[in-house]
Design a protein around this motif. Sequence first.
Motif, PDB file in Angstrom:
ATOM      1  N   UNK A   1       0.851  -1.403   0.160  1.00 16.75           N
ATOM      2  CA  UNK A   1      -0.125   0.009  -0.244  1.00 16.75           C
ATOM      3  C   UNK A   1       0.777   1.231  -0.081  1.00 16.75           C
ATOM      4  N   UNK A   2       1.794   1.351   0.757  1.00 15.57           N
ATOM      5  CA  UNK A   2       2.677   2.487   0.710  1.00 15.57           C
ATOM      6  C   UNK A   2       3.546   2.690  -0.490  1.00 15.57           C
ATOM      7  N   UNK A   3       3.806   1.425  -1.144  1.00 15.68           N
ATOM      8  CA  UNK A   3       4.487   1.511  -2.261  1.00 15.68           C
ATOM      9  C   UNK A   3       3.797   2.345  -3.348  1.00 15.68           C
ATOM     10  N   UNK A   4       2.383   1.990  -3.405  1.00 16.02           N
ATOM     11  CA  UNK A   4       1.338   2.407  -4.214  1.00 16.02           C
ATOM     12  C   UNK A   4       1.158   3.676  -4.070  1.00 16.02           C
ATOM     13  N   UNK A   5       1.095   4.221  -2.618  1.00 12.69           N
ATOM     14  CA  UNK A   5       0.745   5.791  -2.396  1.00 12.69           C
ATOM     15  C   UNK A   5       2.125   6.643  -2.809  1.00 12.69           C
ATOM     16  N   UNK A   6       3.219   6.195  -2.545  1.00  9.31           N
ATOM     17  CA  UNK A   6       4.129   7.040  -2.973  1.00  9.31           C
ATOM     18  C   UNK A   6       4.542   7.222  -4.422  1.00  9.31           C
ATOM     19  N   UNK A   7       3.889   6.230  -5.334  1.00 14.01           N
ATOM     20  CA  UNK A   7       4.345   6.162  -6.649  1.00 14.01           C
ATOM     21  C   UNK A   7       3.343   7.349  -7.437  1.00 14.01           C
ATOM     22  N   UNK A   8       3.959   7.969  -8.164  1.00 15.18           N
ATOM     23  CA  UNK A   8       3.484   9.261  -8.804  1.00 15.18           C
ATOM     24  C   UNK A   8       3.526   8.973 -10.476  1.00 15.18           C
ATOM     25  N   UNK A   9       2.505   9.421 -11.049  1.00 11.34           N
ATOM     26  CA  UNK A   9       2.595   9.376 -12.519  1.00 11.34           C
ATOM     27  C   UNK A   9       2.874  10.836 -13.007  1.00 11.34           C
ATOM     28  N   UNK A  10       4.092  10.898 -13.885  1.00  8.40           N
ATOM     29  CA  UNK A  10       4.750  12.130 -14.259  1.00  8.40           C
ATOM     30  C   UNK A  10       4.166  12.236 -15.857  1.00  8.40           C
ATOM     31  N   UNK A  11       3.410  13.226 -16.102  1.00  9.60           N
ATOM     32  CA  UNK A  11       2.800  13.704 -17.563  1.00  9.60           C
ATOM     33  C   UNK A  11       3.589  14.843 -17.834  1.00  9.60           C
ATOM     34  N   UNK A  12       4.531  14.807 -18.877  1.00 11.27           N
ATOM     35  CA  UNK A  12       5.247  15.772 -19.456  1.00 11.27           C
ATOM     36  C   UNK A  12       4.330  16.322 -20.487  1.00 11.27           C
TER      37      UNK A  12
ATOM     38  N   UNK B   1      10.481  20.215 -15.753  1.00 17.33           N
ATOM     39  CA  UNK B   1       9.900  20.321 -14.323  1.00 17.33           C
ATOM     40  C   UNK B   1       8.607  20.979 -14.509  1.00 17.33           C
ATOM     41  N   UNK B   2       8.664  22.249 -15.028  1.00 17.22           N
ATOM     42  CA  UNK B   2       7.688  23.200 -15.386  1.00 17.22           C
ATOM     43  C   UNK B   2       6.573  22.714 -16.192  1.00 17.22           C
ATOM     44  N   UNK B   3       6.928  21.788 -17.083  1.00 17.85           N
ATOM     45  CA  UNK B   3       6.015  21.018 -18.189  1.00 17.85           C
ATOM     46  C   UNK B   3       5.281  20.055 -17.541  1.00 17.85           C
ATOM     47  N   UNK B   4       5.876  19.411 -16.324  1.00 13.19           N
ATOM     48  CA  UNK B   4       5.428  18.073 -15.818  1.00 13.19           C
ATOM     49  C   UNK B   4       4.305  18.179 -14.595  1.00 13.19           C
ATOM     50  N   UNK B   5       3.190  17.556 -15.090  1.00 11.63           N
ATOM     51  CA  UNK B   5       1.966  17.266 -13.969  1.00 11.63           C
ATOM     52  C   UNK B   5       1.848  16.086 -13.395  1.00 11.63           C
ATOM     53  N   UNK B   6       1.363  15.908 -12.216  1.00 11.00           N
ATOM     54  CA  UNK B   6       1.536  14.742 -11.294  1.00 11.00           C
ATOM     55  C   UNK B   6       0.243  14.280 -10.968  1.00 11.00           C
ATOM     56  N   UNK B   7       0.297  13.009 -10.774  1.00 13.62           N
ATOM     57  CA  UNK B   7      -1.024  12.385 -10.471  1.00 13.62           C
ATOM     58  C   UNK B   7      -0.403  11.149  -9.437  1.00 13.62           C
ATOM     59  N   UNK B   8      -1.501  11.451  -8.217  1.00 16.08           N
ATOM     60  CA  UNK B   8      -1.289  10.283  -7.081  1.00 16.08           C
ATOM     61  C   UNK B   8      -2.582   9.707  -6.867  1.00 16.08           C
ATOM     62  N   UNK B   9      -2.599   8.969  -5.807  1.00 16.83           N
ATOM     63  CA  UNK B   9      -3.602   8.533  -5.262  1.00 16.83           C
ATOM     64  C   UNK B   9      -3.532   8.528  -3.642  1.00 16.83           C
ATOM     65  N   UNK B  10      -4.505   8.828  -2.970  1.00 14.46           N
ATOM     66  CA  UNK B  10      -4.372   8.892  -1.592  1.00 14.46           C
ATOM     67  C   UNK B  10      -4.874   7.800  -0.791  1.00 14.46           C
ATOM     68  N   UNK B  11      -4.831   7.495   0.400  1.00 21.23           N
ATOM     69  CA  UNK B  11      -5.391   6.111   1.255  1.00 21.23           C
ATOM     70  C   UNK B  11      -6.772   5.749   0.780  1.00 21.23           C
ATOM     71  N   UNK B  12      -7.682   6.694   0.549  1.00 21.58           N
ATOM     72  CA  UNK B  12      -8.999   6.261   0.129  1.00 21.58           C
ATOM     73  C   UNK B  12      -9.210   5.956  -1.186  1.00 21.58           C
ATOM     74  N   UNK B  13      -8.082   5.992  -2.065  1.00 23.04           N
ATOM     75  CA  UNK B  13      -8.036   5.863  -3.556  1.00 23.04           C
ATOM     76  C   UNK B  13      -8.814   6.691  -4.228  1.00 23.04           C
ATOM     77  N   UNK B  14      -8.613   8.057  -3.587  1.00 26.11           N
ATOM     78  CA  UNK B  14      -8.957   9.201  -4.566  1.00 26.11           C
ATOM     79  C   UNK B  14      -7.824   9.964  -5.330  1.00 26.11           C
ATOM     80  N   UNK B  15      -7.889  10.403  -6.367  1.00 28.74           N
ATOM     81  CA  UNK B  15      -6.871  11.063  -7.236  1.00 28.74           C
ATOM     82  C   UNK B  15      -6.490  12.481  -6.415  1.00 28.74           C
ATOM     83  N   UNK B  16      -5.111  12.670  -6.494  1.00 30.65           N
ATOM     84  CA  UNK B  16      -4.754  13.784  -5.842  1.00 30.65           C
ATOM     85  C   UNK B  16      -3.590  14.484  -7.021  1.00 30.65           C
TER      86      UNK B  16
END
Length: 276
Positions: A48-59, A93-108
Amino acid sequence: MALIRLSLLLTLLTFALSTNAKRYIGGDQWNRPRINKSFFIKQDKFIKELILRTVKVVNTKQRKVGTAFFYKENADHYIFLTNYHVISGNRECRDSKLLLINSDFNKRYASCDGVIQEGTIKSGSDYIYFKVNKEERLNFLSQISEVRTDFSDPVIGDRLVSVGFGAGKANRRRYDAKISMDRDCLYLNGNIDITFNKDKVRDVFFTACDAQSGDSGSAVMNLETGDIIGLFFAVADQKRSNPLTSKEIQDNLGTDYMEFYTNASMSIDLRKIKLK
């Protein structure tokens, strides 16, 4: 031994960065299930922690996808680690947008707020530390264990796991992470310096974990200990449809089997990437 090492370096010239490789298969089967909420809630604390800390990077400029992971925090920022070839300096970096999920599996959602430190292939590595401003919707990151860099050497045959956005869409609203944790996702050998396009990349270890374009920057975790041990950055340029079978892996663990070096996925030992 010198002849063996020379042979390895010459052979490794055929390796390709993961952004240029379609798919790497370690063992007999391709097994990277998509992570959804029902999968997430069934996992133990480590996964769970590995999933929560993992981030999608969209250039957004180059329309490419990579992966990063939460490394630590300071008073004002959350600090993440990925490959330099995923975010190549402050402009990307300025062109990169990030996506994560929290512990309720909601997108952040978040944005890269600046580069702290970087290491290029020419300098002997492939990493970049970047920062994200602290804000309330990212508070769940403060509950995640900080990455340790005092872990013991992995043991050949240790089971590994990695979460990444290989084959993900260049869309920040689509959470399409996948996990590699099948029976062939094993620690094969390391640490070795390899030659890539005439430059030397230091302290690389080799695994048979399935991987795909977009997984660059993923954390590699040792399932035996729960420690994050590496930063995934490259895969073998496979010439056959499945060059490393499950039987080959099991029969040759603990040896200097050449296929472990020339047909593997590759990560940089996290202990060698020091945040100043």
